[in-house]
Design an enzyme around this catalytic site. Structure first.
Site, PDB file in Angstrom:
ATOM      1  N   ARG A 136     -51.499 121.318  78.921  1.00  0.00           N
ATOM      2  CA  ARG A 136     -51.852 120.502  77.749  1.00  0.00           C
ATOM      3  C   ARG A 136     -52.578 121.323  76.679  1.00  0.00           C
ATOM      4  NH1 ARG A 136     -53.471 114.784  80.671  1.00  0.00           N
ATOM      5  NH2 ARG A 136     -51.471 113.785  80.310  1.00  0.00           N
ATOM      6  N   LYS A 297     -52.876 106.048  89.404  1.00  0.00           N
ATOM      7  CA  LYS A 297     -53.235 105.042  88.377  1.00  0.00           C
ATOM      8  C   LYS A 297     -52.394 103.787  88.598  1.00  0.00           C
ATOM      9  CE  LYS A 297     -54.708 108.371  84.885  1.00  0.00           C
ATOM     10  NZ  LYS A 297     -54.324 109.106  83.664  1.00  0.00           N
ATOM     11  N   GLY A 453     -50.210 114.468  83.361  1.00  0.00           N
ATOM     12  CA  GLY A 453     -51.024 115.657  83.596  1.00  0.00           C
ATOM     13  C   GLY A 453     -50.856 116.185  85.003  1.00  0.00           C
ATOM     14  N   GLY A 476     -48.256 108.206  81.357  1.00  0.00           N
ATOM     15  CA  GLY A 476     -48.280 106.805  80.934  1.00  0.00           C
ATOM     16  C   GLY A 476     -47.571 106.630  79.602  1.00  0.00           C
TER      17      GLY A 476
END
Ligand SMILES: Nc1ncnc2c1ncn2[C@@H]1O[C@H](COP(=O)(O)OP(=O)(O)O)[C@@H](O)[C@H]1O
Ligand SMILES: O=C(OP(=O)(O)O)[C@H](O)COP(=O)(O)O
Length: 496
Positions: A136, A297, A453, A476
């Protein structure tokens, strides 16, 4: 010679959901003329094109049948007709890419200006604060370098993790050396993201200088999209660039709120690149189309599954996601991760998959651990019977086999969320096997998209990232795009 291509629009571009529609090309083109005739049996159409924008935008109104021709020419002179790909229809009410880009701002617009750049530097760190995957950070570099080269004063803002208040372990400080190295400038670090000290540091910033603000999520106002907090962030700068694709699905103060107080508000190069690729690939995927969803998540991603069932032919679930499904079926899950308030939803999703004819595959076996630790004792057990005191931390060998066989039949795969706790070697086999399978399928022409990530970190760890069709910095965010949702961080930007 005019480079021109005539595209016959046929009925079948429109699909069943044709009340409103948008056509988008897979590469930028300029519309040179268009002529669309509604089928005589149908209501009149409304169509709008915005030449010379790269994206052709035609809105259909109540028009299931359409005949016509669109002439277009490559927008960038270095593209020839050969590179002009197919035109896709997708049922988004608005086009995401019709947003102003940082590339439209030139040195004259940027020199000496304070630019607030929202990036997603939410990278994994180990216990000693070493960056375990810098993907990232590297992805954020082109926009920042462009701004430096144009003499802008660059103010970088990001979150890291999900802190509750100020928590030193979520500081962005450990990122400064790597960021400085990649940018080839000395990046200054602020101890806060608002306040007097930050104002002073910004005022001392020379043209071409870079200041990294401390984690914006140290303030609860960030996730609440508090207008006063957004105003304080905005007051630091003259203009706004959002390059945080990984956080574009969040309507937070630094991704959405600030755009109300900072103009122009434009998309960065990473944001543009991600949207260009993902909108094309997932809006009109080559079929059979599979999604693999895992990770931890659960509450964020379980909701996405419902929409995925509308799009995919095959859905594979792994990671911490699966135990909510097993518990919902009355199976023993030991101390595995479960979202109690999502049990009914899990049942509903399994029924819906059945009704829609989508193959929803859950792992048949898992690698269970007696504690959440790298040195835990482990054993392979049926996924439907995890002993008390044990928790499922990876998919088992039978599941790897059946998942691999199912994937063999597909042409497009989107993967978000590791199959297990890959950070611990004992529980990394499932994730690694799926990564290898996707690399093998990519070589055979299957489109493979990895988002998120940790998922990207897992693929990087096994050295297979460059084998995939697209590595996305957003898990997401890419799933929400796939759902057909608008991303608030993109919507808030200025129209081109
Ligand atoms: N069975 C499991 N139980 C608990 N955590 C898990 C399990 N499987 C995977 N995880 C964890 O999920 C995390 C990644 O989840 P997530 O953030 O949803 O993925 P991404 O960042 O790719 O979107 C990893 O840190 C991994 O250890
Ligand atoms: O890591 C991220 O998302 P992802 O794990 O879905 O890729 C982004 O930085 C967003 O983080 P959030 O899900 O805590 O808002």
């Amino acid at each position: 010679m005019i480079l021109r291509n005539m595209l016959p629009i046929r009925n079948n571009f429109l699909g069943p959901r044709s009340a409103h529609g948008v056509l988008q090309t897979t590469v930028p083109v300029k519309v040179v003329e268009w002529k669309v005739e509604p089928h005589p049996d149908n209501a009149p159409s409304v169509f709008l094109a915005k030449p010379p924008h790269p994206t052709l935008f035609i809105q259909f109104s109540n028009l299931p049948l359409l005949h016509g021709l669109i002439a277009f020419t490559p927008f960038y002179s270095h593209l020839d007709l050969h590179t002009v790909g197919s035109i896709n229809y997708y049922p988004f009410p608005e086009i995401l890419c019709l947003k102003k880009s940082v590339g439209s701002l030139k040195e004259a617009d940027l020199k000496g200006k304070r630019v607030f750049v929202r990036v997603d530097l939410n990278v994994p760190l180990d216990d000693n604060f070493n960056i375990t995957d810098d993907n990232r950070i590297r992805a954020a570099v082109p926009t920042i370098k462009y701004l430096i080269d144009c003499g802008a004063k660059v103010i970088l803002a990001s979150h890291l993790g999900r802190p509750k208040g100020v928590m030193p372990k979520f500081s962005l400080k450990p990122l400064v050396p790597r960021l400085s190295e990649l940018l080839e400038v000395e990046v200054k670090m602020a101890n806060d993201c608002i306040g007097e000290e930050v104002v002073k540091l910004v005022s001392e910033l020379p043209g071409g200088g870079v200041l990294l603000l401390e984690n914006v999520r140290f303030y609860k106002e960030e996730e609440k999209n508090d207008p006063e907090f957004a105003k304080k962030l905005a007051s630091l700068a003259d203009l706004y660039v959002n390059d945080a694709f990984g956080t574009a699905h969040r309507a937070h103060a630094s991704t959405e709120g600030v755009t109300k107080y900072l103009k122009p508000a434009v998309a960065g190069f990473l944001m543009q690149k991600e949207l260009d690729y993902l909108v094309g690939a997932v809006s009109n995927p080559k079929k059979p189309f599979a999604a693999i969803v895992g990770g931890s998540k659960v509450s964020t991603k379980i909701g996405v599954i419902e929409s995925l069932l509308e799009k995919v032919d095959l859905l594979l679930l792994g990671g911490g996601m699966i135990f909510t499904f097993y518990k919902a079926q009355g199976h023993a899950v030991g101390s595995s991760l479960v979202e109690e308030d999502k049990l009914d939803l899990a049942t509903l999703l399994m029924e819906k998959a059945k009704a829609k004819g989508v193959s929803l595959l859950l792992p048949s076996d898992v690698v269970a651990a007696d504690k959440f630790a790298a040195d835990a004792n482990s054993k392979v057990v049926p996924a439907s019977g995890i002993p008390d005191g044990w928790m499922g931390l990876d998919i088992g060998p039978d599941s790897i086999k059946s998942f691999s066989e199912a994937l063999d039949t597909t042409k497009t795969i989107i993967w978000n969320g590791p199959m297990g706790v890959f950070e611990f070697d004992k529980f990394a086999a499932g994730t690694e096997a799926i990564a290898k399978k996707l690399a093998e399928l990519s070589a055979k022409g299957v489109t493979t998209i990895i988002g998120g990530g940790d998922s990207v970190a897992a693929v990087e760890k096994v050295g297979l990232a460059d084998k995939m069709s697209h590595i996305s910095t957003g898990g997401g965010a890419s799933l929400e795009l796939l759902e057909g949702k608008q991303l608030p961080g993109v919507l808030a930007l200025d129209d081109a």
